[in-house]
Every structure is written in structure tokens, then in C-alpha cells.
Design a protein around this motif. Structure first.
Motif, short mmCIF file in Angstrom:
data_model
loop_
_atom_site.label_atom_id
_atom_site.label_comp_id
_atom_site.label_asym_id
_atom_site.label_seq_id
_atom_site.Cartn_x
_atom_site.Cartn_y
_atom_site.Cartn_z
N LEU A 1 -7.39 -11.72 -24.24
CA LEU A 1 -7.54 -12.67 -25.34
C LEU A 1 -6.40 -12.57 -26.36
CD1 LEU A 1 -11.39 -12.37 -26.00
CD2 LEU A 1 -10.18 -14.28 -24.91
N VAL A 2 -5.85 -11.38 -26.52
CA VAL A 2 -4.82 -11.13 -27.53
C VAL A 2 -3.52 -11.88 -27.22
CG1 VAL A 2 -3.17 -9.34 -28.23
CG2 VAL A 2 -5.61 -8.97 -28.56
N VAL A 3 -3.14 -11.93 -25.95
CA VAL A 3 -1.80 -12.40 -25.55
C VAL A 3 -1.43 -13.76 -26.13
CG1 VAL A 3 -0.40 -13.12 -23.58
CG2 VAL A 3 -1.65 -10.95 -23.50
N PRO A 4 -2.26 -14.81 -26.00
CA PRO A 4 -1.81 -16.12 -26.49
C PRO A 4 -1.57 -16.16 -27.99
CG PRO A 4 -4.12 -16.19 -25.82
CD PRO A 4 -3.57 -14.91 -25.31
N PHE A 5 -2.30 -15.33 -28.75
CA PHE A 5 -2.14 -15.38 -30.21
C PHE A 5 -0.88 -14.66 -30.68
CE2 PHE A 5 -6.83 -15.75 -29.57
CZ PHE A 5 -6.90 -17.10 -29.88
N VAL B 1 20.15 -10.49 -33.28
CA VAL B 1 20.70 -10.67 -31.94
C VAL B 1 20.14 -11.92 -31.27
CG1 VAL B 1 20.77 -9.71 -29.60
CG2 VAL B 1 21.21 -8.23 -31.58
N VAL B 2 18.81 -12.09 -31.35
CA VAL B 2 18.19 -13.24 -30.67
C VAL B 2 18.26 -14.50 -31.52
CG1 VAL B 2 16.63 -11.75 -29.37
CG2 VAL B 2 15.85 -12.73 -31.54
N GLY B 3 18.60 -14.32 -32.80
CA GLY B 3 18.83 -15.47 -33.67
C GLY B 3 17.60 -16.07 -34.30
N SER B 4 16.41 -15.45 -34.12
CA SER B 4 15.19 -16.06 -34.65
C SER B 4 14.06 -15.05 -34.68
CB SER B 4 14.78 -17.26 -33.79
OG SER B 4 13.49 -17.72 -34.13
N TRP B 5 13.30 -15.05 -35.78
CA TRP B 5 12.10 -14.23 -35.84
C TRP B 5 11.05 -14.74 -34.85
CZ3 TRP B 5 7.49 -16.63 -37.22
CH2 TRP B 5 7.59 -17.87 -37.87
N ARG B 6 11.09 -16.02 -34.52
CA ARG B 6 10.15 -16.58 -33.56
C ARG B 6 10.36 -15.99 -32.17
NH1 ARG B 6 7.79 -21.08 -35.92
NH2 ARG B 6 8.88 -21.91 -37.76
N THR B 7 11.61 -15.88 -31.75
CA THR B 7 11.91 -15.31 -30.44
C THR B 7 11.46 -13.85 -30.37
OG1 THR B 7 13.83 -16.77 -30.26
CG2 THR B 7 13.74 -14.90 -28.76
N ALA B 8 11.57 -13.15 -31.49
CA ALA B 8 11.11 -11.76 -31.52
C ALA B 8 9.61 -11.67 -31.24
CB ALA B 8 11.44 -11.12 -32.87
N GLY C 1 5.06 -10.80 -27.14
CA GLY C 1 4.06 -11.34 -26.24
C GLY C 1 4.30 -10.95 -24.80
N GLY C 2 5.56 -10.98 -24.38
CA GLY C 2 5.89 -10.56 -23.01
C GLY C 2 5.54 -9.10 -22.75
N LEU C 3 5.77 -8.26 -23.74
CA LEU C 3 5.42 -6.84 -23.60
C LEU C 3 3.91 -6.64 -23.50
CD1 LEU C 3 7.93 -5.26 -26.15
CD2 LEU C 3 8.06 -5.21 -23.65
N MET C 4 3.13 -7.47 -24.20
CA MET C 4 1.67 -7.38 -24.10
C MET C 4 1.19 -7.78 -22.71
SD MET C 4 0.71 -6.13 -26.93
CE MET C 4 -1.04 -6.28 -26.58
N VAL C 5 1.84 -8.74 -22.08
CA VAL C 5 1.50 -9.12 -20.71
C VAL C 5 1.75 -7.96 -19.76
CG1 VAL C 5 2.08 -10.65 -18.79
CG2 VAL C 5 1.89 -11.58 -21.10
N ALA C 6 2.87 -7.26 -19.94
CA ALA C 6 3.19 -6.11 -19.09
C ALA C 6 2.13 -5.02 -19.24
CB ALA C 6 4.58 -5.57 -19.45
N GLN C 7 1.64 -4.80 -20.44
CA GLN C 7 0.60 -3.79 -20.66
C GLN C 7 -0.71 -4.19 -19.98
OE1 GLN C 7 0.28 -2.67 -24.85
NE2 GLN C 7 2.45 -3.11 -25.08
#
Length: 417
Positions: A94-98, A170-177, A182-188
Motif C-alpha cells: 500500500l505504501v509504494v504508490p503514495f 544531479v537529477v535536476g528535481s526534487w520530484r525525481t528524487a 519509490g523504486g527502492l521501496m518496490v525492491a524492498q
């Protein structure tokens, strides 16, 4: 015999899979906390983009902990009847999408809503924290497991806070961070499916013990009033912590001319010190049997160091003071285990009492940034807001000093939960 300890009498040591399950669970919790504690580094970027006021910034941090305070106790009582491994899996899903939705926020309201729903989803797994410990670890290893978990947590937070500003650059945006988080939460989530197999849990019959007769949630709280004193002490430690991680980078930038690229690593000294020293929690648990002394020392140091950090302009001195404030939390793995020491306490009662303490602690985490933000708006000074909050935390010294040195057995009047 303490009934909470009875669950693992047959377990002489924690097996490798038990360590993996508990530490993965703690890593997952730490990753969620990064979303809150690294917010102070994200804040200047988000404020520029969304036009936030100081009070709105405080509310965005506070919603995390207000929700924790509101839902921890009822969730702890209700969800403690479910098995901890699948309960954690549901929460992780449930956490991932948020996490991703925070990066899509277009104004204060949408960011506020995403953070609220994220923390509520995370809190579903509140009971799993103590139940996983009882299901997968030997009693003699509880303090050590908690200490290793805190060290792991501190390393993750130190890296995240140190590099957040650099990552955004580096990524140019706090949104991308946020999308990366979110990607790391999917890996977990995938790792949990592989590692946490209930058929390999070393404590047999744990679920049957959870169904044993016991007090109602309110009965458990009345039976152990000392939990309130722990909670009040932790309230003020928590308030100082979130106030610092939310507003100290901005204070250093605006009032003291210290850039975020230096302010971030300075703030990370809260965690650098905990990486090695958190491992001493097991030693502290054995060497400091006087829990009143432990609580009082932590509360006194919290007030003194918090006030000093607020008024100090010198980076090297700040580094030392911030390190000291981090070291205050070396006691937290032992403090988390105090409910296990209450006489006659049962496994699900540990969940409920721990949930009470977490509720009051969550209120502290919420109160810190709100008090600072409100005082800063009234006075026009962020430093004044931090100083007022820090001086208020002296109340925590009083509650710690009232913690009993000895316990009397509570009345045995269990009722089915």
C-alpha cells in the motif's frame, strides 16, 4: 516469569534468517522515515516550487507524526490479531504508490494528502514490529538486534541526508528524487517476498500464544501506567529531533550563511555517531539496569544540546553538538524494550503498550515542527522558534525522573481482546 519472554524460551539464539527478516523489516521502516527526516533537505526546493509558508512546511512534517499519534494505538490493538509477516507485506504494498504521488504533488494540499496516506498505509504494520521480534529472535538477542537495527537505520539516514541536496542537483528535481525512493521501496517489497517465509519462523506456536486470554487494550494501559512516563520523555526527545531535521538546514542557510551542500552533511552527524555507537545498546542494557537513570540522562542531554545547536554559528562546534544530540538516541533501543520488562506482560499486551508509547512519541515528532513553524511566523525568527521548542523539552526531564525504580505486580484481571 515474564509471559512476553515465554514465547521464545526454547530459542537459544537467533538464526540467520531471523536476523534477515528483522533487519529487512527495520530497513523498510528506515526507508519510510527517510521520507520524513530528509524532508528538511527537500524543503527549500519544494518551497521554491510550491510557494510554501513556514507553517505549511511545519504541517507537512507534522502530518506524518499526527497520523502516527492518532492511528498507532487503535491499529496496534486491532491488527495485532493478524500474522506479522503478511501484515507487513500488505503495508509495504500500500505504501509504494503514495511515495510516487509525493513527486507528483502540484500544491500544498496534494503533497499533504500524499504524505498522510503514505503514513497511514505504513502504520498498518505497527503491531508487526514487536511481533516479528518475538517470532524470529531469541529473547537474549532482543537488545542486540535492536541495536544493529538502529545502526543500520542511522547509516541509511546519514547517507540520505548527506546526499539528498546533491541528488536533487544531479537529477535536476526534487520530484525525481521521490520517484527514486519509490523504486527502492518496490525492491524492498520483492526482497520481503523472498526472505520472510513464515514456515521458517524459529519460534513455534507463536500464533497460538497470541490468542491466549489477556486484558483489553485499555486494561493493558491501566495495568502499566509507567508506559506514560516513557512516552512523555520520548515525546520531547522526538519533538527536538523533528524540529532540527526540518528547520536546521534552513536556519543554517538563511541566518548563518551555511550552504545546503554543507548544512546537509552537518545535519547528518545526527546519524554518523549512531552508526558505530548504536551497537553499544546491548552493553548499555546490561550495564545500566537503572532505567530511570537512563531516561533522565537522555532527557537532560536533549535539552542542553538542542539549545546549544540553535544558537551556535560555528560549523565545527555545530558538528560536535549535532553528534552529541545523535548520541542521545543510543539509549532508544533499550527504551523500546522497556515494555518487555513490565511484570506479567503478555505478547499482545506488549504490542498495545508499545503502541501507546509510539503514539505519544508520534505526537512529539508532530509537535516539534509545528511549534517551531508557528513561533517563527509570530516572531519572524526561525532561531526563536527552535529555541522556544528546545526549552519546552525540559518537561521530559521531569517525566524521566518520575519513572519508578521498582515495579509492583499488576492485578491479574485479563479479558479477551
Amino acid at each position: 516469569m515474564n509471559n512476553a519472554a515465554a514465547c521464545d524460551d526454547q530459542l537459544s539464539r537467533t538464526p540467520p534468517r531471523g536476523w534477515a527478516v528483522i533487519l529487512l523489516s527495520r530497513f523498510r521502516r528506515s526507508s519510510i522515515v527517510v521520507n520524513s527526516f530528509a524532508f528538511g533537505i527537500f524543503l527549500p526546493f519544494i518551497t521554491d516550487d510550491l510557494g510554501l509558508s513556514p507553517l505549511q512546511a511545519g504541517l507537512l512534517q507534522a502530518v506524518w507524526w499526527v497520523a502516527t499519534a492518532v492511528f498507532t494505538l487503535p491499529f496496534g490493538a486491532f491488527f495485532s490479531r493478524f500474522r506479522p509477516v503478511p501484515l507487513t507485506l500488505v503495508s509495504m504494498t500500500l505504501v509504494v504508490p503514495f511515495v510516487f504521488l509525493q513527486g507528483l504533488a502540484v500544491n500544498f494540499i496534494t503533497l499533504f494528502a500524499a504524505r498522510l496516506l503514505l503514513v497511514v498505509s505504513n502504520l498498518i504494520s505497527i503491531p508487526a514490529r514487536t511481533m516479528l521480534l518475538q517470532q524470529w529472535a531469541a529473547r537474549r538477542d532482543y537488545a542486540t538486534v535492536n541495536a544493529v537495527g538502529l545502526s543500520q537505520h542511522s547509516l541509511l539516514l546519514a547517507i540520505s541526508i548527506s546526499l539528498s541536496a546533491v541528488l536533487i542537483g544531479v537529477v535536476g528535481s526534487w520530484r525525481t528524487a521521490y520517484f527514486i525512493q519509490g523504486g527502492l521501496m518496490v525492491a524492498q517489497l520483492v526482497a520481503w517476498l523472498v526472505v520472510a517465509r513464515e514456515s521458517h519462523a524459529p519460534v513455534s506456536g507463536f500464533q497460538l500464544r497470541l490468542r491466549a486470554p489477556q486484558r483489553s487494550p485499555m486494561g493493558s494501559i491501566r495495568a502499566y501506567p509507567q508506559a506514560w512516563l516513557i512516552g512523555v520523555t520520548m515525546f520531547f526527545l522526538a519533538a527536538t529531533w523533528t524540529a532540527m531535521v526540518t528547520f536546521l538546514p534552513t536556519l543554517l542557510l538563511e541566518d548563518k550563511g551555511i550552504a545546503l551542500t554543507l548544512g546537509g552533511p552537518l545535519l547528518a552527524f545526527l546519524y554518523y555517531s549512531l552508526v558505530p555507537f548504536a551497537l553499544s545498546a546491548g552493553w548499555i542494557s546490561r550495564r545500566v539496569p537503572n532505567r530511570k537513570l537512563l531516561l533522565t540522562a537522555a532527557a537532560v542531554c536533549n535539552v542542553a544540546l538542542g539549545a546549544a545547536i540553535t544558537v551556535t554559528p560555528y560549523p565545527l562546534v555545530l558538528m560536535a553538538l549535532i553528534t552529541g544530540l545523535g548520541l542521545v538516541w543510543v539509549a532508544s533501543p533499550v527504551i523500546e524494550l522497556l515494555p518487555f520488562e513490565f511484570p506479567g506482560i503478555r505478547p499482545r499486551e506488549v504490542v498495545v503498550v508499545s503502541a501507546l508509547i509510539n503514539t505519544v512519541t508520534g505526537l512529539g515528532f508532530a509537535a516539534g515542527p509545528v511549534v517551531v513553524g508557528a513561533v517563527a511566523e509570530l516572531t519572524g525568527s526561525l532561531q526563536t522558534g527552535l529555541l522556544v521548542l528546545t526549552l519546552l523539552t525540559g518537561v521530559g526531564v521531569i517525566s524521566a525522573a518520575l519513572y519508578p525504580s521498582r515495579f509492583r505486580e499488576p492485578e491479574a484481571a485479563p479479558a479477551a481482546l
